[in-house]
Design a protein around this motif. Structure first.
Motif, PDB file in Angstrom:
ATOM      1  N   VAL A 192       0.888  -1.166   0.000  1.00 28.84           N
ATOM      2  CA  VAL A 192       0.000   0.000   0.000  1.00 28.84           C
ATOM      3  C   VAL A 192       0.925   1.215   0.000  1.00 28.84           C
ATOM      4  N   VAL A 193       1.031   1.882  -1.149  1.00 31.29           N
ATOM      5  CA  VAL A 193       1.967   2.991  -1.326  1.00 31.29           C
ATOM      6  C   VAL A 193       1.210   4.314  -1.291  1.00 31.29           C
ATOM      7  N   GLU A 194       1.564   5.157  -0.333  1.00 32.58           N
ATOM      8  CA  GLU A 194       0.983   6.497  -0.137  1.00 32.58           C
ATOM      9  C   GLU A 194      -0.494   6.420   0.238  1.00 32.58           C
ATOM     10  N   THR A 195      -1.397   6.108  -0.693  1.00 33.62           N
ATOM     11  CA  THR A 195      -2.825   5.982  -0.374  1.00 33.62           C
ATOM     12  C   THR A 195      -3.335   4.652  -0.925  1.00 33.62           C
ATOM     13  N   PRO A 196      -4.346   4.039  -0.265  1.00 29.20           N
ATOM     14  CA  PRO A 196      -4.866   2.759  -0.747  1.00 29.20           C
ATOM     15  C   PRO A 196      -5.434   2.872  -2.161  1.00 29.20           C
ATOM     16  N   SER A 197      -5.116   1.906  -3.016  1.00 28.74           N
ATOM     17  CA  SER A 197      -5.637   1.886  -4.386  1.00 28.74           C
ATOM     18  C   SER A 197      -6.952   1.119  -4.389  1.00 28.74           C
ATOM     19  N   GLU A 237     -16.231  -5.856  -0.920  1.00 26.96           N
ATOM     20  CA  GLU A 237     -16.218  -7.149  -1.619  1.00 26.96           C
ATOM     21  C   GLU A 237     -15.954  -6.965  -3.111  1.00 26.96           C
ATOM     22  N   GLU A 238     -16.591  -5.964  -3.712  1.00 32.64           N
ATOM     23  CA  GLU A 238     -16.382  -5.717  -5.149  1.00 32.64           C
ATOM     24  C   GLU A 238     -14.944  -5.308  -5.436  1.00 32.64           C
ATOM     25  N   ASN A 239     -14.333  -4.537  -4.540  1.00 29.65           N
ATOM     26  CA  ASN A 239     -12.934  -4.159  -4.704  1.00 29.65           C
ATOM     27  C   ASN A 239     -12.035  -5.392  -4.721  1.00 29.65           C
ATOM     28  N   LEU A 240     -12.302  -6.313  -3.801  1.00 30.28           N
ATOM     29  CA  LEU A 240     -11.483  -7.520  -3.748  1.00 30.28           C
ATOM     30  C   LEU A 240     -11.709  -8.408  -4.968  1.00 30.28           C
ATOM     31  N   LYS A 241     -12.943  -8.494  -5.443  1.00 35.62           N
ATOM     32  CA  LYS A 241     -13.219  -9.262  -6.663  1.00 35.62           C
ATOM     33  C   LYS A 241     -12.438  -8.691  -7.842  1.00 35.62           C
ATOM     34  N   GLN A 242     -12.393  -7.364  -7.913  1.00 33.30           N
ATOM     35  CA  GLN A 242     -11.647  -6.706  -8.987  1.00 33.30           C
ATOM     36  C   GLN A 242     -10.161  -7.060  -8.913  1.00 33.30           C
ATOM     37  N   GLN A 243      -9.603  -7.062  -7.699  1.00 35.92           N
ATOM     38  CA  GLN A 243      -8.198  -7.408  -7.519  1.00 35.92           C
ATOM     39  C   GLN A 243      -7.942  -8.869  -7.870  1.00 35.92           C
ATOM     40  N   TYR A 244      -8.871  -9.746  -7.510  1.00 38.17           N
ATOM     41  CA  TYR A 244      -8.744 -11.167  -7.865  1.00 38.17           C
ATOM     42  C   TYR A 244      -8.698 -11.337  -9.387  1.00 38.17           C
ATOM     43  N   LEU A 245      -9.535 -10.565 -10.103  1.00 36.12           N
ATOM     44  CA  LEU A 245      -9.546 -10.627 -11.572  1.00 36.12           C
ATOM     45  C   LEU A 245      -8.215 -10.157 -12.143  1.00 36.12           C
ATOM     46  N   LYS A 284     -20.688   1.604   0.075  1.00 37.39           N
ATOM     47  CA  LYS A 284     -19.641   2.008  -0.870  1.00 37.39           C
ATOM     48  C   LYS A 284     -18.419   2.519  -0.114  1.00 37.39           C
ATOM     49  N   VAL A 285     -17.251   2.319  -0.712  1.00 48.67           N
ATOM     50  CA  VAL A 285     -15.996   2.696  -0.054  1.00 48.67           C
ATOM     51  C   VAL A 285     -15.938   4.194   0.208  1.00 48.67           C
ATOM     52  N   ARG A 315      -7.605  -0.277   5.875  1.00 51.67           N
ATOM     53  CA  ARG A 315      -7.680  -1.725   6.076  1.00 51.67           C
ATOM     54  C   ARG A 315      -8.118  -2.434   4.798  1.00 51.67           C
ATOM     55  N   LEU A 316      -8.980  -1.802   4.012  1.00 52.32           N
ATOM     56  CA  LEU A 316      -9.346  -2.378   2.719  1.00 52.32           C
ATOM     57  C   LEU A 316      -8.142  -2.396   1.785  1.00 52.32           C
ATOM     58  N   GLY A 317      -7.344  -1.332   1.825  1.00 57.78           N
ATOM     59  CA  GLY A 317      -6.126  -1.293   1.018  1.00 57.78           C
ATOM     60  C   GLY A 317      -5.202  -2.455   1.355  1.00 57.78           C
ATOM     61  N   ILE A 318      -5.103  -2.783   2.650  1.00 60.51           N
ATOM     62  CA  ILE A 318      -4.282  -3.922   3.059  1.00 60.51           C
ATOM     63  C   ILE A 318      -4.894  -5.232   2.565  1.00 60.51           C
TER      64      ILE A 318
END
Length: 304
Positions: free
Chosen positions: A83-88, A96-104, A130-131, A141-144
């Motif tokens: 996690v660099v500077e700010t969470p992406s 959950e949708e953020n994590l699904k996107q990262q899994y893809l 929503k985030v 914590r979501l960024g982590i």
């Protein structure tokens, strides 16, 4: 010692500014490595280099023993999360949708690990929220969680508690300790909030103006910063002789100053010194913090 990350004389030069100036550091496997320095010292630049977001002007580093100037470094980077500077994260999506996107993005075959990840970072009950409506601590914590999606064993966090309220700081600390102790994840944390860092780190690297000033373990720092009685007397030669007779541990700092690392019977000590015509000028308890230790090494505070 087994090191996850080693850097060798890293230099990063921009047009009119040199961010890293021969930086050499060693991050032991299984450690929580506190990367200490004021804003502008070069912490984020180093993190960008090891994450592959920038390339060094000269010097190199190894990640899991793989040199940065070989093609296999890409494989090593797959074993780290950052996690660099700010969470992406995507503000218009749920956790959950953020994590699904990262899994893809990572090409992971199923979403089965997402509920466990959300629970790990304390976001299992955020549902359809929503985030953009998350607190800063929740976003961190979501960024982590996003950084952990590829199941890394090395996690790099750039100022993870910056701007958090006290509750958010406690939650972040507990999460980092949990990841390190229960999942054996090596963590590199850059920070200038030293009081909080001292509650976490097992090892430290102190950086100033792009140079490594000092690397030490938490045990070595505690020894350097341990409580003592600072005495100023007319003669430390006489003081040393008396302290030896009392079997007390001490360190002579000058002809007139010494630190005593023991519980002192003040009356007995002063009477013994008086018999030897040694004058006591002052006595004070000393308990150095990580911040004061940093300042003693590099001078100044943490403002640019």
């Amino acid at each position: 010692m087994d090191y996850i990350l080693q850097t060798n004389s890293l230099i990063k030069r921009y047009k009119n500014f040199q961010a890293l100036n021969g930086l050499t550091m060693h991050v032991p496997k299984g450690s929580i490595y506190g990367f200490v320095g004021k804003n502008g010292a070069g912490k984020t630049t180093l993190i960008r280099l090891i994450c592959g977001l920038q390339t060094p002007t000269s010097g190199n580093f190894t990640l899991y023993g793989i040199r940065s100037n070989t093609k296999d470094i890409i494989k090593s980077r797959r074993r780290m999360g950052a996690v660099v500077e700010t969470p992406s994260v995507y503000m218009d999506m749920t956790a959950e949708e953020n994590l699904k996107q990262q899994y893809l993005i990572l090409g992971l075959p199923s979403y089965d690990g997402i509920p466990e990840l959300l629970k790990l970072v304390g976001l299992e009950n955020t549902g359809k929220k929503k985030v953009r409506n998350f607190s800063l601590g929740m976003k961190q914590r979501l960024g982590i969680a996003v950084a952990l999606a590829g199941d890394p064993d090395f996690l790099v966090l750039d100022e993870p508690v910056n701007g958090l309220d006290p509750q958010g700081i406690v939650e972040m600390r507990e999460l980092i300790l949990k990841l390190n102790r229960e999942r054996q994840i090596t963590v590199l944390i850059s920070s200038h909030i030293l009081d909080e860092l001292s509650r976490l780190a097992t090892h430290y690297g102190i950086i100033d103006s792009g140079r490594m000033v000092k690397e030490l373990s938490a045990e070595e720092l505690n020894a350097a910063c341990r409580k003592c009685v600072r005495m100023e007397v007319s003669s430390t030669t006489i003081l040393a002789r008396i302290l030896d007779s009392m079997n007390l541990e001490y360190k002579i700092l000058s002809e007139t100053k010494a630190d005593i690392f023991a519980k002192v019977n003040v009356t007995r000590l002063i009477m013994a010194l008086e018999k030897e015509n040694c004058e006591v000028i002052s006595m004070q308890e000393k308990d150095e913090s990580l911040e004061s230790y940093y300042i003693s090494l590099v001078g100044g505070g943490f403002r640019d």
